[in-house]
Write an enzyme that holds these catalytic residues in place. Sequence first.
Site, mmCIF file in Angstrom:
data_model
loop_
_atom_site.group_PDB
_atom_site.id
_atom_site.type_symbol
_atom_site.label_atom_id
_atom_site.label_comp_id
_atom_site.label_asym_id
_atom_site.label_seq_id
_atom_site.Cartn_x
_atom_site.Cartn_y
_atom_site.Cartn_z
ATOM 1 N N PRO A 244 0.829 -1.210 0.000
ATOM 2 C CA PRO A 244 0.000 0.000 0.000
ATOM 3 C C PRO A 244 0.861 1.256 0.000
ATOM 4 C CG PRO A 244 -0.673 -1.544 1.735
ATOM 5 C CD PRO A 244 0.638 -2.029 1.204
ATOM 6 N N THR A 247 4.133 2.748 2.757
ATOM 7 C CA THR A 247 4.707 1.683 3.587
ATOM 8 C C THR A 247 6.227 1.622 3.505
ATOM 9 O OG1 THR A 247 4.232 0.159 1.765
ATOM 10 C CG2 THR A 247 2.657 0.229 3.575
ATOM 11 N N GLY A 248 6.849 2.411 2.635
ATOM 12 C CA GLY A 248 8.311 2.478 2.629
ATOM 13 C C GLY A 248 8.978 1.851 1.427
ATOM 14 N N GLU A 465 -23.586 11.258 17.932
ATOM 15 C CA GLU A 465 -22.302 10.649 18.286
ATOM 16 C C GLU A 465 -22.438 9.703 19.477
ATOM 17 O OE1 GLU A 465 -19.950 10.819 16.299
ATOM 18 O OE2 GLU A 465 -20.729 12.462 15.072
ATOM 19 N N ASP A 546 -21.719 7.137 7.038
ATOM 20 C CA ASP A 546 -21.963 5.877 7.752
ATOM 21 C C ASP A 546 -22.742 4.906 6.875
ATOM 22 O OD1 ASP A 546 -20.733 6.959 10.004
ATOM 23 O OD2 ASP A 546 -22.610 7.789 10.766
#
EC number: 3.4.24.-
Length: 667
Positions: A244, A247-248, A465, A546
Amino acid sequence: MKNFGQQIKTDELKGINHHNWSLCQAQSNTQKAKILFGRIPGGKLTRKLGWKILATGIIAQAVLLVSPAFANSTQKNLSYSQLLDKIQAGEVTEIDYYPSRGIAKVSLKGQRSREGMYIVQMFEHVPELLDQVRAQKIDFELKRSPDNSVAMGIIFNILIVFVVIVVLLAILRRSSQSQGNALNFGKSRARFQMEAKTGVLFEDVAGIEEAKEELQEVVSFLKKPEKFTAIGAKIPKGVLLVGPPGTGKTLLAKAIAGEAGVPFFSISGSEFVEMFVGVGASRVRDLFKKAKENAPCIIFIDEIDAVGRQRGAGIGGGNDEREQTLNQLLTEMDGFEGNSGIIIIAATNRPDVLDVALLRPGRFDRQVTVDLPAYKGRLGILEVHARNKKLTPEISLEAIARKTPGFSGADLANMLNEAAILTARRRKEGITPNEIDDAIDRVTIGLSLTPLLDGKKKRLIAYHELGHALLMTLLKNSDLLNKVTIIPRSGGVGGFAQPIMDEGMIDSGMYTRGWLIDRITISLGGRAAEEEIFGLAEVTVGAANDIRSVASLAREMVTRYGMSDLGPLALENPNGEVFLGRGWQSQQPEYSEEVAIKIDHQIRTMVFHCYEKARKIIRENRVLMDRLVDLLIEKETIEGDEFRRIVSEYTELPKKQKSLINLEKKI
């Protein structure tokens, strides 16, 4: 299931061969122009000095041409007849005659200096003037001055020619540059470093130990090949880094460049393809030609999916150039001619769209997955990025690592940087847990805004909430509540109920059906609270996100995870997008219309069941909801431990929540 919930120009080398005569001639002229203006080291003048000389010459020419005229305009003049009259009147005391200039300077009686002498334009023969001068006994002197008119004319002509030559050379240089740019389209744009100094070493890479170990082996092969060749091992021709974003993957490539000690070429996949046909393939050939000249070396291709996508019909027919580039890349990587000593490292976050021929052994022998870091990986990444940060003693990197499951390395670095910025803004000497929490909220949710003042809107958001938070606390398979707040955030977020994600589940990707069902129920809690408290007519669009996530999750449970009455069937491809190189046929549904109706029915049944469950829990805890709303409006934020204590006074908590309360009491 593992992917669920995750968001998933050093200059070119010099030297061009096989040019025709006209191009060489153009380059020769260009070189002369560059030498004139100091663009090449071989030129004796710098560019600025060349322009200064030109400007000085033009100014000098102007001065030489203008100064005589200016000087003449300030002097006193007499006509020849006036001079004769003044001689006869006895007013002239002295005459200086300049035959080369055709003038005479005349001094009159009463003048104190020679600076005020009058100028008279003379004819070639002035016998009557000489007769009167003798008669009046006037001092007459013949002046011999050098004739500068010829020299001035030569200088003037040279300056004109010089200016014309400079203008022509400038035009020639620009035209040759544009011609060179057109001819250089086929040249590789890869950035080349003989010994790359990226400032990144393997010790600076943390959280992806398995991937780092694979690539350290490649570097070891380049440094000490005899260690592997002695037992018959061959160096991998290519390594594909998959994972992804954030990630480096590119960081690993920088570490390889810093550690390898061999020539390093880096290029992006998008730099191969241009609007001109054949340019991409030509650049691939030129890149590998340069690499062979500098072997052993490393070629790093970032975002290789830009050029390496699956060949085929795709959408439209405008991808022939990309396919031609890919064909040339396949040939260069493992074709008729060998590329010994050249290691290709590529990075992508879309391996599913790459051509199968590109992925076979012999081209990319290894595919290294650089996934989102687990707890230990996050802790290692935090330790690396916290080296230059001032942390207060109460900061625990272990606690931060546990709070951030699903964070990539880039997310963690950004979070620590945001915490440092907040610390500086608040004029504190070190980063505290408050800055860490605020930074996590800012990275994951958005920028904190001014609290609401409208009482009705504030109360509605509070109920919304708290609907999420109450269900998160009372459902047995849900995550723990971290906090609930009605402080608005950027992006239209009026408030949020933040969970403490189960790091074991997130890191492993092993989501249970009970957890997914509770997740749907919690997501519908805000809408359920609005309808139960205010009625159907007062329901708002605040639950739009949602509902969207609920619909997506429910469909995945039915069509991908086999968690419905339809049974364990994978009915849809997880990659629903259509890519170039992927035909429409692969996107057609693999089931009948009758099954599609059943899928819709299963999704509706699942969502409606969760919604009714949410409404029932809120209805049964109305008194608790009212108390929590008053407290939330007053404090604007309720922490998870306080929230659980209040709820436990009104109803029994699930076992997981109850054990947490007992632990908090002991502490």
